[in-house]
Design a protein around this motif. Structure first.
Motif, PDB file in Angstrom:
ATOM      1  N   ALA A 142     -34.749 -25.467 -85.143  1.00  0.00           N
ATOM      2  CA  ALA A 142     -35.881 -25.707 -84.704  1.00  0.00           C
ATOM      3  C   ALA A 142     -35.799 -27.264 -85.947  1.00  0.00           C
ATOM      4  CB  ALA A 142     -37.298 -24.937 -84.737  1.00  0.00           C
ATOM      5  N   GLY A 143     -37.152 -28.124 -85.499  1.00  0.00           N
ATOM      6  CA  GLY A 143     -38.114 -29.514 -86.309  1.00  0.00           C
ATOM      7  C   GLY A 143     -38.920 -28.922 -86.966  1.00  0.00           C
ATOM      8  N   CYS A 144     -39.669 -27.843 -86.392  1.00  0.00           N
ATOM      9  CA  CYS A 144     -40.486 -26.984 -87.355  1.00  0.00           C
ATOM     10  C   CYS A 144     -40.482 -25.994 -88.182  1.00  0.00           C
ATOM     11  CB  CYS A 144     -41.779 -27.467 -86.184  1.00  0.00           C
ATOM     12  SG  CYS A 144     -43.596 -26.692 -87.210  1.00  0.00           S
ATOM     13  N   ALA A 145     -41.146 -26.243 -89.200  1.00  0.00           N
ATOM     14  CA  ALA A 145     -40.321 -24.393 -90.409  1.00  0.00           C
ATOM     15  C   ALA A 145     -41.772 -23.223 -89.796  1.00  0.00           C
ATOM     16  CB  ALA A 145     -40.949 -24.669 -91.778  1.00  0.00           C
ATOM     17  N   LEU A 146     -42.998 -24.096 -88.740  1.00  0.00           N
ATOM     18  CA  LEU A 146     -43.585 -22.449 -87.999  1.00  0.00           C
ATOM     19  C   LEU A 146     -43.045 -22.640 -86.646  1.00  0.00           C
ATOM     20  CD1 LEU A 146     -46.808 -24.882 -88.518  1.00  0.00           C
ATOM     21  CD2 LEU A 146     -45.823 -22.798 -90.349  1.00  0.00           C
ATOM     22  N   SER A 147     -43.467 -20.705 -86.793  1.00  0.00           N
ATOM     23  CA  SER A 147     -43.439 -20.626 -85.841  1.00  0.00           C
ATOM     24  C   SER A 147     -44.498 -18.991 -85.330  1.00  0.00           C
ATOM     25  CB  SER A 147     -42.095 -19.922 -85.108  1.00  0.00           C
ATOM     26  OG  SER A 147     -41.365 -20.464 -85.292  1.00  0.00           O
ATOM     27  N   CYS A 162     -46.020 -18.004 -88.409  1.00  0.00           N
ATOM     28  CA  CYS A 162     -44.901 -17.099 -89.403  1.00  0.00           C
ATOM     29  C   CYS A 162     -43.893 -18.788 -89.596  1.00  0.00           C
ATOM     30  CB  CYS A 162     -44.147 -15.798 -88.812  1.00  0.00           C
ATOM     31  SG  CYS A 162     -43.704 -16.071 -87.042  1.00  0.00           S
ATOM     32  N   PRO A 163     -42.783 -18.066 -90.214  1.00  0.00           N
ATOM     33  CA  PRO A 163     -42.262 -19.259 -90.472  1.00  0.00           C
ATOM     34  C   PRO A 163     -40.580 -19.132 -89.627  1.00  0.00           C
ATOM     35  CG  PRO A 163     -41.829 -17.499 -92.190  1.00  0.00           C
ATOM     36  CD  PRO A 163     -43.398 -16.912 -91.222  1.00  0.00           C
ATOM     37  N   ILE A 208     -42.169 -18.120 -80.559  1.00  0.00           N
ATOM     38  CA  ILE A 208     -42.380 -20.010 -80.107  1.00  0.00           C
ATOM     39  C   ILE A 208     -41.717 -20.991 -81.270  1.00  0.00           C
ATOM     40  CG2 ILE A 208     -43.157 -21.582 -78.795  1.00  0.00           C
ATOM     41  CD1 ILE A 208     -45.271 -20.027 -77.542  1.00  0.00           C
ATOM     42  N   ALA A 209     -40.317 -20.973 -80.776  1.00  0.00           N
ATOM     43  CA  ALA A 209     -40.192 -22.361 -81.719  1.00  0.00           C
ATOM     44  C   ALA A 209     -40.773 -23.518 -81.430  1.00  0.00           C
ATOM     45  CB  ALA A 209     -39.140 -22.403 -82.446  1.00  0.00           C
TER      46      ALA A 209
END
Length: 78
Positions: free
Chosen positions: A36-41, A28-29, A3-4
């Motif tokens: 995506a606008g976020c560095a976490l997935s 995870c990165p 999921i991003a």
């Protein structure tokens, strides 16, 4: 499955909700192939897809998308 997210706040919220539901996840990165606008997935097992979708919808978690890893990167599935 992965999921991003567009925001770190939503990623951390989803992490808490999915852990509470006893779904095995890994924060995870975000892969470079996914914009995506976020560095976490969040990675999770394929067999938990329906439960994860149910939680995302019922809790109104804002996501960029759900992706499946394929040979040449990732494909958007939802």
């Amino acid at each position: 499955m992965l999921i991003a997210f567009d925001s770190t706040q939503q990623a951390l919220r989803a992490e808490m909700l999915l852990e509470y539901a006893d779904i095995e996840i890994d924060l995870c990165p975000t892969p470079k192939e996914i914009t995506a606008g976020c560095a976490l997935s969040i990675q999770f097992p394929d067999e938990d897809l329906s439960t994860v979708n149910q939680i995302i919808v019922s809790e109104r978690v804002e996501i960029r998308g759900v992706y499946r890893e394929v040979d040449n990167g990732y494909e958007l599935i939802e």
